[in-house]
Design a protein around this motif. Structure first.
Motif, short mmCIF file in Angstrom:
data_model
loop_
_atom_site.label_atom_id
_atom_site.label_comp_id
_atom_site.label_asym_id
_atom_site.label_seq_id
_atom_site.Cartn_x
_atom_site.Cartn_y
_atom_site.Cartn_z
N GLY A 2 0.80 -1.22 0.00
CA GLY A 2 0.00 0.00 0.00
C GLY A 2 0.83 1.27 0.00
O GLY A 2 0.38 2.32 -0.45
N LYS A 3 2.07 1.16 0.51
CA LYS A 3 2.93 2.34 0.55
C LYS A 3 3.58 2.59 -0.80
O LYS A 3 4.09 3.68 -1.05
N LEU A 4 3.60 1.57 -1.64
CA LEU A 4 4.36 1.65 -2.91
C LEU A 4 3.72 2.62 -3.91
O LEU A 4 4.31 3.62 -4.30
N TYR A 5 2.53 2.30 -4.34
CA TYR A 5 1.83 3.14 -5.33
C TYR A 5 0.40 3.36 -4.86
O TYR A 5 -0.10 2.59 -4.06
#
Lengths: 274, 160
Positions: free
Chosen positions: A221-224
């Motif tokens: 979820g933190k990636l994109y």
């Protein structure tokens, strides 16, 4: 008659029943019998010699026990039907908690109440046929959508992806899906939007990802910015801003089943740098 | 002698309603018993040993989501789909036994806006309930806002 059956089953199992408490987290095999804590004293591994003295041996302390997937009730006994690790959850208030078998499998068997991703394969009159990966397609009434009436049909085409819930699922009948809850609201169910990518993983991975304390999902979820839908039938649908990102996400989710935490962290840090 | 020679009426005839009055209690009972017998013979039942279902204390539940407290299957991150993000919060908070009651109630109308609106309403509603004589006190200004022009007569405390 009932005794004869009991004897037959016992000889079939061959092994002596083990106490469920002692095999928690261990592998159990189909056909094995488990003893619940309150049954242990009567016939458990302790044997006659160590049996504690009881004031009222006839009366067993009766607590409600839930047997989850992989276990089956047979009269008063608990039998294993799947191969895997035995798990137990402590009860919230009273009762004997929940026992289930954590098994690895790819074949999905519809279960009442499960949220799944299905593909519409046919429209026939009042119902849609939806492929959910089970032994037969599920039926989905056109009235089982939020706001649908006889006059106002939902816009569902063959090939659309449906996120829905089973209301009827048993071994003798055709499974039936709905896209509304008991209050008639969609709650996120219905046709899943355009684009995105659908792929299949094992049923175990879905449960791993949906676990409340799953780190993988938080890291992803933190990636994109992304949207993701998990079906209990082993299907995952992902959508990100670009096709490239979508493909990266799909590959990560597929691969993370057999990665250690360190390996996963390495990959995530590499992706975050880019 | 005479009784023996008396012709017997058939059972079917005796069973008829109008024949019941003249019957003595013994024959009545006999007839009733026979009738019961016929009914019970005609009654069908399954020739099976009685099933004794004991109350079971093991409940079967085939769903993983209940056992493992799985999360809701739709997720969105970093604002990709705000609708789903809102739904996620709502569905997953259910699992946590409503430990956090959502304090952040979204307001459609801010408190300030609400106060302003009611401020203007005071005159309008006031006019509605005013008597004809008092209605002159309310007059519309150039904005169409209605407000009381004259202050109401109030009791003035006489000074000593």
């Amino acid at each position: 008659m009932a005794e004869a059956v009991a004897v037959a089953v016992e000889s079939l199992a061959g092994v002596k029943a083990r106490a469920a408490r002692t095999v928690l987290g261990q592998v159990v095999l189909p056909g094995e019998e488990l003893l619940l804590p309150e049954q242990e004293d009567a016939e458990g591994p302790g044997g006659a010699g160590e049996r504690p003295l009881r004031l009222n041996p006839g009366v067993r302390s009766r607590v409600r026990v839930v047997c989850g997937p992989g276990l089956r009730r047979c009269g008063d006994r608990l039998l294993v039907t799947k191969c895997g690790r035995l798990r137990h959850k402590e009860p919230g208030g009273g009762g004997g908690g929940v026992y289930w078998v954590d098994s690895q499998q790819k074949r999905y068997v519809p279960v009442k109440g499960d949220h799944v991703i299905g593909i519409v394969i046919a429209k026939s009159g009042d119902i849609f046929k939806v492929d959910v990966g089970g032994s037969e397609p599920a039926s989905l009434s056109y009235l089982a959508f939020e706001g649908a009436t006889k006059r106002n049909r939902p816009n569902v085409q063959v090939g659309d992806l449906i996120y829905g819930q089973f209301v009827v699922a048993n071994k003798d009948m055709e499974p039936e899906m709905v896209c509304i809850d008991s209050c008639g609201r969609a709650n996120g169910m219905g046709v899943i939007g355009q684009d995105g990518l659908l792929f299949k993983v094992t049923l175990g991975l879905i449960r791993k990802l949906l676990a409340p304390d799953c780190e993988i999902i938080q890291e992803v979820g933190k990636l994109y910015p992304l949207e993701i839908v998990f079906g209990m039938n082993g299907r995952i649908w992902v959508k990100a801003k670009t096709i490239q990102q979508t493909l990266i996400l799909a590959n990560i989710l597929e691969a993370c089943e057999h990665m250690t935490t360190d390996q996963r962290k390495q990959i995530f840090s590499r992706l975050a740098e880019r | 002698m005479a009784a023996e020679h008396k012709t017997k009426l058939s059972k079917n005839l005796l069973r008829m309603k109008f024949m019941q009055r003249g019957l003595d209690s013994e024959t009545k009972q006999q007839l009733e018993e026979e009738e019961k017998k016929i009914i019970s013979e005609e009654h069908w039942y399954l020739d099976l040993p009685e099933l004794k279902e004991k109350e079971s204390f093991i409940i079967e539940e085939q769903s993983f989501s209940l056992c493992e407290d799985l999360l809701y299957g739709r997720m969105s991150f970093r604002g990709f789909n705000p609708e789903v993000e809102k739904l996620m919060l709502q569905m997953n908070s259910k699992h946590k036994a409503e430990e956090i009651e959502d304090e952040t109630v979204e307001l459609d109308v801010s408190d300030e806006e609400m106060a302003k609106r009611y401020e203007t309403l005071v005159g309008t509603i006031g006019k509605k309930f005013a008597k004809k004589r008092d209605r002159a006190n309310y007059e519309e200004d150039e904005n169409g806002n209605i407000k009381p022009t004259k202050a109401k007569k109030v009791f003035l405390k006489p000074q000593d």
